[in-house]
Scaffold this motif. Sequence first.
Motif, short mmCIF file in Angstrom:
data_model
loop_
_atom_site.label_atom_id
_atom_site.label_comp_id
_atom_site.label_asym_id
_atom_site.label_seq_id
_atom_site.Cartn_x
_atom_site.Cartn_y
_atom_site.Cartn_z
N PHE A 91 43.32 43.71 -27.49
CA PHE A 91 43.92 43.72 -26.15
C PHE A 91 43.16 44.66 -25.22
CE2 PHE A 91 47.03 45.50 -23.09
CZ PHE A 91 47.31 44.33 -22.40
N GLN A 92 42.83 45.84 -25.73
CA GLN A 92 42.18 46.86 -24.89
C GLN A 92 40.71 46.55 -24.62
OE1 GLN A 92 42.88 50.55 -26.95
NE2 GLN A 92 45.10 50.29 -26.88
N SER A 93 40.01 45.98 -25.62
CA SER A 93 38.56 45.83 -25.48
C SER A 93 38.09 44.42 -25.15
CB SER A 93 37.86 46.29 -26.76
OG SER A 93 38.17 45.41 -27.82
N ARG A 94 38.86 43.39 -25.55
CA ARG A 94 38.41 42.03 -25.36
C ARG A 94 39.34 41.19 -24.49
NH1 ARG A 94 34.53 41.25 -24.87
NH2 ARG A 94 33.99 39.31 -25.92
N GLY A 95 40.41 41.79 -23.99
CA GLY A 95 41.32 41.05 -23.12
C GLY A 95 42.08 39.96 -23.85
N ILE A 96 42.28 40.16 -25.15
CA ILE A 96 42.98 39.16 -25.97
C ILE A 96 44.39 39.68 -26.28
CG2 ILE A 96 43.06 38.07 -28.26
CD1 ILE A 96 40.02 38.08 -28.24
N TYR A 97 45.39 38.89 -25.88
CA TYR A 97 46.75 39.24 -26.25
C TYR A 97 47.16 38.39 -27.44
CZ TYR A 97 51.75 39.82 -26.42
OH TYR A 97 53.02 40.09 -26.87
N CYS A 98 47.48 39.06 -28.53
CA CYS A 98 47.97 38.34 -29.71
C CYS A 98 48.92 39.25 -30.47
CB CYS A 98 46.81 37.91 -30.62
SG CYS A 98 45.93 39.28 -31.39
N GLU A 99 49.73 38.63 -31.30
CA GLU A 99 50.64 39.39 -32.14
C GLU A 99 49.99 39.64 -33.49
OE1 GLU A 99 53.94 36.79 -32.27
OE2 GLU A 99 54.36 36.92 -30.12
N PRO A 100 50.33 40.76 -34.14
CA PRO A 100 49.76 41.04 -35.46
C PRO A 100 49.99 39.91 -36.46
CG PRO A 100 50.90 42.98 -34.62
CD PRO A 100 51.20 41.86 -33.67
N PHE B 221 28.39 45.49 -28.23
CA PHE B 221 27.15 46.09 -27.75
C PHE B 221 26.51 45.23 -26.67
CE2 PHE B 221 27.69 47.17 -32.29
CZ PHE B 221 28.01 48.52 -32.12
N ARG B 222 26.73 45.64 -25.42
CA ARG B 222 26.17 44.95 -24.27
C ARG B 222 25.49 45.97 -23.37
NH1 ARG B 222 25.75 40.40 -21.66
NH2 ARG B 222 25.82 40.33 -19.39
N TYR B 223 24.26 45.64 -22.91
CA TYR B 223 23.44 46.63 -22.22
C TYR B 223 23.21 46.32 -20.74
CZ TYR B 223 22.54 47.10 -27.18
OH TYR B 223 22.72 47.23 -28.53
N ILE B 224 23.55 45.09 -20.32
CA ILE B 224 23.34 44.71 -18.93
C ILE B 224 24.65 44.16 -18.37
CG2 ILE B 224 22.07 43.19 -17.36
CD1 ILE B 224 19.80 43.15 -19.45
N GLY B 225 25.14 44.76 -17.30
CA GLY B 225 26.37 44.28 -16.67
C GLY B 225 27.62 44.64 -17.45
N LYS B 226 28.73 44.01 -17.08
CA LYS B 226 30.02 44.29 -17.71
C LYS B 226 30.16 43.49 -19.01
CE LYS B 226 32.38 45.09 -13.28
NZ LYS B 226 33.47 44.63 -12.39
N PRO B 227 31.07 43.94 -19.88
CA PRO B 227 31.33 43.16 -21.11
C PRO B 227 31.77 41.75 -20.77
CG PRO B 227 32.34 45.34 -21.25
CD PRO B 227 31.85 45.18 -19.83
N ILE B 228 31.32 40.79 -21.54
CA ILE B 228 31.67 39.39 -21.33
C ILE B 228 33.06 39.14 -21.92
CG2 ILE B 228 31.02 37.01 -21.80
CD1 ILE B 228 29.04 38.53 -20.05
N PRO B 229 34.00 38.60 -21.14
CA PRO B 229 35.34 38.36 -21.69
C PRO B 229 35.30 37.32 -22.80
CG PRO B 229 35.11 37.33 -19.54
CD PRO B 229 33.90 38.17 -19.73
N ALA B 230 36.20 37.48 -23.74
CA ALA B 230 36.28 36.52 -24.84
C ALA B 230 36.84 35.20 -24.34
CB ALA B 230 37.16 37.07 -25.95
N LEU B 231 36.36 34.10 -24.92
CA LEU B 231 36.91 32.79 -24.59
C LEU B 231 38.41 32.75 -24.84
CD1 LEU B 231 34.54 29.98 -25.94
CD2 LEU B 231 35.41 30.22 -23.61
N HIS B 232 38.82 33.39 -25.92
CA HIS B 232 40.24 33.40 -26.30
C HIS B 232 41.10 33.94 -25.18
CE1 HIS B 232 43.95 34.44 -28.41
NE2 HIS B 232 43.57 33.68 -29.41
N GLY B 233 40.60 34.96 -24.48
CA GLY B 233 41.37 35.56 -23.39
C GLY B 233 41.51 34.63 -22.20
N LEU B 234 40.62 33.65 -22.06
CA LEU B 234 40.66 32.70 -20.94
C LEU B 234 41.43 31.44 -21.29
CD1 LEU B 234 36.87 32.90 -19.97
CD2 LEU B 234 38.76 34.21 -18.96
N ASP B 235 41.69 31.24 -22.57
CA ASP B 235 42.31 30.01 -23.06
C ASP B 235 43.80 29.95 -22.72
OD1 ASP B 235 42.89 27.69 -24.50
OD2 ASP B 235 43.12 28.78 -26.39
N GLN B 236 44.19 28.88 -22.03
CA GLN B 236 45.59 28.71 -21.66
C GLN B 236 46.29 27.66 -22.52
OE1 GLN B 236 47.04 30.65 -19.17
NE2 GLN B 236 45.05 31.70 -19.24
N ASN B 237 45.56 27.02 -23.40
CA ASN B 237 46.11 25.90 -24.15
C ASN B 237 46.13 26.10 -25.67
OD1 ASN B 237 46.47 23.99 -21.83
ND2 ASN B 237 44.25 24.29 -21.67
#
Length: 468
Positions: A161-170, A281-297
């Motif tokens: 949740f904090q690092s990859r923008g993924i909301y999930c339950e344990p 580990f990303r060296y250029i620009g902001k961290p790339i969001p995970a696909l999972h965090g963008l998935d609405q379906n």
Amino acid sequence: MDMLIFQLEKQNSKPLYEQLYNGIKNAIIQKQIEVGTKLPSKRKLAEFLNISQTTIEIAYSQLLAEGYITSVPRVGYFVEEIDELPYVEKIQETNIEIPQKEQKQYQYDFHPGKVDEDSFPFALWRTYVKDIFDISSKELLQMGEPQGEIELRNEIANYLFQSRGIYCEPEQIVIGSGTEHLLPMILRLFEDNSILALENPGYSAIPRIHLNNNAIPISVDEEGLIVDELEKTNANIVYITPSHQFPTGAVLSATRRAQLLKWASKDTNRYIIEDDYDSEFRYIGKPIPALHGLDQNNKVIYMSTFTKSLMPSLRVAYMVLPHHLLMKYKEMFSYYSATVPRFVQHILANFMKDGHFSKHLNRMRKIYRKKHDKLKHTLSTYYPEVTITGDQAGMHVLLSVPIDKSIEQLKQLANDCGISITPVTNYLLKPIEYEHPTFLLGFGGIPLNEIENAIHQLMRCWGIQKNP
């Protein structure tokens, strides 16, 4: 029957009971003792052979356990009838030398899977190991949850949740001993006629894991997986490394992310397996969001490991299943046992809970950034004719060498110089014509102060002149 006569050597390194057991067993196999013959009592045989009854009892017990004899209560032991074939003794060959694969020691190893050994917090990790191996943790001796310890799943959920923008339950998280363990479980959740699409080039273990061998290779360019190509196939599952494509290093563009999620949403049987293996580990620009965090379906199955962030030998990976697949997982795998030891899971959970994992990641980001920058600076300054790609993230870059030699020739030249380097062709599902020989140049395992010399030495081996 006549008293059994066996030569027992009391000075022999082999125990007396084992000598006696082998003697009776061989006599039964060779039909020297007939089926139904009653063996001497333990007392009589002990007196005859001048050994203890305990020795006789151990030998008889082993023969009984293996089915050579049977026991009749208050009567004695009798020779059993045995099938000949299963009991044919193998001839013991001695001094057989099994060839061992020689593990060559390299001065420099550019393998992309190597991590910085010197920067691991051994003293701190040792503290957590010592704390968990204590009588207070005795319940961890018992079997745990098949999905993994809830303490570790809680920490992973918080981290995602904090690092990859993924909301999930344990409860959606399943822990396993590596991608190689989790991916076959994922594939079994789908119908037998499901068709898997893979990036080409891509993670080389996946085709071997996918035993049906009907995977469809999809090309990759500078924007990542070519979704237009995927849409022309009948694949319903795609395995992808969008944040840092392995091995090219390409990042799946925003347009293609939307296109891929739209592709998955068009059919109830379509899914995306997102492997986020080194997104830290990303060296250029902001961290790339995970696909999972963008998935609405609920079409993305997220996977990651602690291989790059902590150590490859830890063998802890995890996946996040959509709720509807989680129900199916529980039906199919409820009898499975967790493949990661409970003690290891709790060590890692406590390490994360106390904030040390985040601190370690921050420290390693700085170290790998310095290594990354040193590698790029050395190549661009002294060898401008070579081309570097995939340098935005991760722990390796792709190196293309404009030289009139084959990939195998260059690999052998490096090997002869004590340098290990991996060609991109190791990761092809179907052939790709590269303009120049291309290699993965991993920098994680090479000390910062040796990176420049390692590059110079590699280039000398290949006959590439240093720019003055």
